[in-house]
Design a protein around this motif. Structure first.
Motif, mmCIF file in Angstrom:
data_model
loop_
_atom_site.group_PDB
_atom_site.id
_atom_site.type_symbol
_atom_site.label_atom_id
_atom_site.label_comp_id
_atom_site.label_asym_id
_atom_site.label_seq_id
_atom_site.Cartn_x
_atom_site.Cartn_y
_atom_site.Cartn_z
ATOM 1 N N SER A 236 35.243 37.713 49.200
ATOM 2 C CA SER A 236 33.979 38.363 48.878
ATOM 3 C C SER A 236 33.807 38.480 47.364
ATOM 4 O O SER A 236 34.771 38.677 46.628
ATOM 5 C CB SER A 236 33.929 39.764 49.500
ATOM 6 N N ARG B 247 32.714 40.858 45.711
ATOM 7 C CA ARG B 247 33.129 42.187 45.250
ATOM 8 C C ARG B 247 34.612 42.221 44.914
ATOM 9 O O ARG B 247 35.025 42.809 43.906
ATOM 10 C CB ARG B 247 32.807 43.207 46.338
ATOM 11 N N GLU C 10 35.189 40.209 41.742
ATOM 12 C CA GLU C 10 34.760 40.989 40.579
ATOM 13 C C GLU C 10 35.792 42.052 40.223
ATOM 14 O O GLU C 10 36.075 42.293 39.042
ATOM 15 C CB GLU C 10 33.417 41.648 40.876
ATOM 16 N N ARG C 11 36.370 42.667 41.258
ATOM 17 C CA ARG C 11 37.385 43.695 41.013
ATOM 18 C C ARG C 11 38.597 43.103 40.282
ATOM 19 O O ARG C 11 39.101 43.668 39.316
ATOM 20 C CB ARG C 11 37.822 44.329 42.332
#
Length: 367
Positions: free
Chosen positions: A91, A93, A96-97
Motif C-alpha cells: 500500500s 501508505r 510512505e511510512r
C-alpha cells in the motif's frame, strides 16, 4: 577468496528462504552479510566495517523493520547507511511510512531478481557519489583550514617583524613586545564581564586586540636616534618630535591599508592603539588630548600595559623600578592617566601581571 573492495550488503529478514534467495542472487557481485532478526541486524550494522547498503524486511517478530530503521537513524555509526525496505505490504501508505523514516527505496515481495539487482546497484552508486562528495568536502575544508592557518601564521609573523623593526631602534626594550601582549590579553580577559566593557570585549575582539598589540610603537622608526636613545631628559623640541611617533605609527598602518581591497579589523585596532595609547584619561595626553571614553578601549588598555612595562624596565634615561614602586605609581595615576576601572582591574590582579613580566623578563646584559 572474498574481495574486500567489493561493496558490503546486509540482509535482515526473519525468513530463512528469503535470506537464502537474496544471498544467492547478490553474492556473485557483493560481499553479503545476513541477520535473521532486527536486534542482530543492528549489531552487524554497527560493526566495522559498516555495510554499504541494508536490505531490511519490514514484517519481523520482535523488532519490526520500522523500529530497526528508527534505531539505525538514531545511531551515528549507522545513520548514513542507505536502507532498502523489503515487504509484502504494497500500500502507498506503508511505502510512505518507510520513506519518511529514512529508507531510500522500497521493494515489494515477491521480488523480481532483475529489479533487486538494479535497485541495489542504483543505491550503491548513489552512496558512492555521496561518499565521494563528502570526502571532497572534507578535503576542501582541510585545505581551507590549512591555508587559513598559514595565512594567520604569516600575518602574525609579519606583525612581529614590523614590531621588531621598531624595537631595534630602541634596543633596551628587550622583550617588551611579548610582555605587553601578555598584559593586554590578561587585562581584556579580566574586564570582559565588566558592564562597561562587555559589549566591546568579545572573544574575537580580544583575539584581534592581542594580535594588534605589538604594533603600538612602530612609529618609533621615524624618530631620530639622538632623540630616541638620549640618556638624559629631552628638551621641549625633542619631546615634541618624540610625540610624533604615535601619529607616524597610525599613518604607516593606514598607508598599508590602502594597498588592500578590504579593511582588516586587526589593522583598525592597531591604528587605534598606535595613535592613542599615549592619551590620558584626564585629557592631558598626546597626540589629540582625548579624555575619558573618547579614548578607544584598545588604547586605554595599552596605556596600562605600556606604562607598567616602561616602569619596571631599564631605559637609557632611567633604571628599572621595583614591582612595588611601579604598583604605587600606577595606583597614583588611577583616574588621571588611566581609566579607573581598567586601573582597578590591573591593581586587583597585580600578581598575575608580575608573573607575565617574570616569564618574559629581559636577558641580563653581559659585558
Amino acid at each position: 577468496m572474498d574481495d574486500p573492495t567489493r561493496p558490503t550488503l546486509l540482509i535482515v529478514d526473519d525468513a530463512p528462504e528469503n535470506l537464502f534467495v537474496l544471498s544467492e542472487l547478490l553474492q556473485p557481485y557483493y560481499r553479503v552479510l545476513a541477520a535473521n532478526n532486527g536486534e542482530r541486524g543492528l549489531q552487524v550494522a554497527s560493526s566495522i566495517p559498516h555495510p554499504d547498503l541494508i536490505l531490511l524486511d519490514v514484517m519481523m517478530p520482535g523488532m519490526n523493520g520500522y523500529q530497526v530503521m528508527q534505531a539505525l537513524q538514531a545511531d551515528p555509526q549507522s545513520a548514513d547507511i542507505p536502507v532498502i525496505l523489503l515487504t509484502a505490504l504494497s500500500s502507498p501508505r506503508e511505502e510512505e511510512r518507510g520513506l519518511s523514516l529514512g529508507a531510500v527505496d522500497y521493494i515489494t515481495k515477491p521480488m523480481t531478481p532483475a529489479i533487486v539487482l538494479a535497485r541495489v546497484r542504483t543505491q550503491l552508486l548513489a552512496k558512492q557519489a555521496r561518499d565521494w562528495l563528502k570526502d571532497q568536502n572534507a578535503a576542501l575544508e582541510a585545505e581551507v583550514a590549512r591555508r587559513m592557518f598559514e595565512n594567520d601564521l604569516t600575518q602574525q609573523v609579519s606583525i612581529r617583524a614590523l614590531a621588531h623593526l621598531a624595537e631595534t631602534r630602541d634596543p633596551e626594550t628587550g622583550k617588551h613586545l611579548a610582555r605587553t601582549q601578555g598584559y593586554m590579553a590578561l587585562l581584556a580577559d579580566v574586564l570582559k564581564e565588566h558592564p562597561r566593557f562587555q559589549p566591546t570585549l568579545t572573544p574575537r575582539f580580544i583575539s584581534l586586540l592581542t594580535r594588534s598589540a605589538p604594533m603600538h610603537d612602530i612609529g618609533k622608526v621615524g624618530i631620530p636616534d639622538h632623540i630616541l636613545n638620549k640618556p638624559g631628559k629631552l628638551t621641549a623640541p625633542e619631546w615634541a618630535i618624540m610625540q610624533t611617533h604615535a601619529k607616524l605609527g597610525s599613518d604607516a598602518i593606514e598607508l598599508a591599508e590602502q594597498d588592500i581591497e578590504k579593511p582588516l579589523e586587526f589593522l583598525t585596532l592597531a591604528k587605534e592603539i598606535a595613535h592613542w595609547h599615549h592619551e590620558k584619561w584626564d585629557g592631558t595626553g598626546y597626540p589629540d588630548q582625548l579624555a575619558g571614553d573618547a579614548i578607544p578601549v584598545a588604547a586605554r588598555l595599552m596605556a596600562i600595559a605600556d606604562v607598567f612595562d616602561a616602569l619596571i624596565s631599564v631605559r637609557v634615561y632611567k633604571p628599572a623600578f621595583s614591582f612595588e614602586a611601579a604598583q604605587a605609581l600606577m595606583a597614583e595615576q588611577r583616574g588621571r592617566h588611566f581609566d579607573p576601572d581598567i586601573a582597578d582591574a590591573f591593581l586587583g590582579h597585580f600578581d598575575a601581571f608580575v608573573a607575565i613580566a617574570m616569564q618574559h623578563r629581559d636577558d641580563p646584559v653581559t659585558a
